[in-house]
Design an enzyme around this catalytic site. Sequence first.
Site, PDB file in Angstrom:
ATOM      1  N   GLU A   7     -16.536 -27.806   4.092  1.00 43.19           N
ATOM      2  CA  GLU A   7     -17.719 -27.254   4.780  1.00 43.19           C
ATOM      3  C   GLU A   7     -17.291 -26.072   5.632  1.00 43.19           C
ATOM      4  O   GLU A   7     -17.577 -26.009   6.832  1.00 43.19           O
ATOM      5  CB  GLU A   7     -18.373 -28.332   5.667  1.00 43.19           C
ATOM      6  CG  GLU A   7     -18.735 -29.592   4.916  1.00 43.19           C
ATOM      7  CD  GLU A   7     -19.433 -30.643   5.774  1.00 43.19           C
ATOM      8  OE1 GLU A   7     -19.897 -30.312   6.892  1.00 43.19           O
ATOM      9  OE2 GLU A   7     -19.524 -31.794   5.326  1.00 43.19           O
TER      10      GLU A   7
ATOM     11  N   GLU B 164     -17.165 -38.750   8.384  1.00 38.43           N
ATOM     12  CA  GLU B 164     -17.065 -38.743   9.850  1.00 38.43           C
ATOM     13  C   GLU B 164     -16.963 -40.127  10.494  1.00 38.43           C
ATOM     14  O   GLU B 164     -17.731 -40.451  11.392  1.00 38.43           O
ATOM     15  CB  GLU B 164     -18.277 -37.998  10.430  1.00 38.43           C
ATOM     16  CG  GLU B 164     -18.424 -36.593   9.880  1.00 38.43           C
ATOM     17  CD  GLU B 164     -19.581 -35.806  10.504  1.00 38.43           C
ATOM     18  OE1 GLU B 164     -20.401 -36.402  11.213  1.00 38.43           O
ATOM     19  OE2 GLU B 164     -19.639 -34.583  10.271  1.00 38.43           O
TER      20      GLU B 164
HETATM   21  C1  XIL Z   1     -25.859 -30.325   8.460  1.00 36.34           C
HETATM   22  C2  XIL Z   1     -26.843 -29.423   7.733  1.00 36.34           C
HETATM   23  O1  XIL Z   1     -26.218 -28.184   7.496  1.00 36.34           O
HETATM   24  C3  XIL Z   1     -28.090 -29.215   8.548  1.00 36.34           C
HETATM   25  O2  XIL Z   1     -29.082 -28.514   7.803  1.00 36.34           O
HETATM   26  C4  XIL Z   1     -28.660 -30.577   8.994  1.00 36.34           C
HETATM   27  O3  XIL Z   1     -29.740 -30.361   9.861  1.00 36.34           O
HETATM   28  C5  XIL Z   1     -27.596 -31.396   9.688  1.00 36.34           C
HETATM   29  O4  XIL Z   1     -26.463 -31.532   8.849  1.00 36.34           O
HETATM   30  N1  XIL Z   1     -21.159 -32.265   8.826  1.00 36.34           N
HETATM   31  C6  XIL Z   1     -21.676 -32.642   7.607  1.00 36.34           C
HETATM   32  C7  XIL Z   1     -22.884 -31.953   7.086  1.00 36.34           C
HETATM   33  O5  XIL Z   1     -21.065 -33.460   6.917  1.00 36.34           O
HETATM   34  O6  XIL Z   1     -23.670 -32.799   6.294  1.00 36.34           O
HETATM   35  C8  XIL Z   1     -23.708 -31.354   8.199  1.00 36.34           C
HETATM   36  O7  XIL Z   1     -24.783 -30.611   7.606  1.00 36.34           O
HETATM   37  C9  XIL Z   1     -22.853 -30.487   9.087  1.00 36.34           C
HETATM   38  C10 XIL Z   1     -21.759 -31.307   9.727  1.00 36.34           C
END
Ligand code: XIL
Length: 366
Positions: free
Chosen positions: A260, A155
């Site tokens: 994701e 990101e």
């Molecule tokens: C999220 C997790 O799912 C949560 O449990 C945590 O509180 C915050 O992070 N982008 C990413 C992930 O790269 O690591 C994130 O995961 C969601 C957004």
Amino acid sequence: MRTALFSFLVLLGSCATHESHEATLKSVLADKFHIGTALNSWHIAGRDSMAHEVITRHFDAIVAENCMKSMYLQPREGEFRFREADAFVRFGEEHHMHVTGHCLIWHSQLPHWFLTDDEGNDVSPEVLRQRMKSHISTVVGRYKGRIKGWDVVNEAIMEDGSYRRSKFYEILGEEFIPLAFQYAHEADPDAELYYNDYNMYFPGKREAVCRLVGELKARGLRIDAVGMQGHVDMRHPSLEEFEASINAFTDAGVKVMITEFDMSALPSPWQSANLSDTLSYEQRMNPYTDGLPEAVDAEWNERMMQYFQLFLAHADDITRVTLWGVTDATSWKNDFPVRGRTDYPLLFDRHYQPKAVVQQLINTAR
Ligand code: XIL
């Protein structure tokens, strides 16, 4: 004759049961791409046996939802905590899974010490480079040869294509990205390296990520894939927008991973600003606390299937599709971007049951 026919029917029946027992997501997708899921602390600790069954039956790739982020791995400088990450990697090995390391350099879930000195001021570029190198080489080095690939930077680019004004960027400029890739490669030359981000369908972001891939390659640095997180909802992005980014990254000379994936069934707060009545706003934003209405459920399954059809159509370029979680019950979407909602973003429902799209996908891929 009657007995022969009867035995034949029994045999046929048992074959059918056997076959539906065997047909799992990972078996039918085996020659297409890895199908993955994100493990939370309960999964890793073996405290959710129903989830364990779903994970090992349907998925052949895993990523840690939280435990490999820098705030957990190195909460204080030089103090590494590897217990959960070790268990996570062991889990992957025991089940012969494709294991992804998530993530090395990210502005979020980052311990405060990383960027500041004893007085709380920003560290110098030299110190930050040294801290990045130490973190990356310790973590990547520990799992050398055991982790298939790393989300090296997460990101770092905004929707308009500009660099996120993170402290990494403020202190080191654009250089922090190639440095992170260089350190990761030095620590495990055989590991795949990925750049990972969300909202990749914005044209500005798409172009900037392609430029980044080109620059890394031009410097002779390793980058294997771009990770498209793919936290989508029922309206955005369109399949065409999403596909344009798959094509663009492929043209830039890397593989694509959907890293994701989840699809919120709820209204997005980004699309409805300035509601004066808070109560009605809250109800409107969390409309399905007692279950998803049939029509919405059907629409959700259909759109999820369309996304998978898109991934299948690009199976030559997509090497992994990972869902961000196992069941709706524990999805982060229940708390993001609004806390305390009841969302339905994943392939398995709150009772660990596959949604309609799972069987449909199995039939299509088979
Ligand atoms: C999220 C997790 O799912 C949560 O449990 C945590 O509180 C915050 O992070 N982008 C990413 C992930 O790269 O690591 C994130 O995961 C969601 C957004």
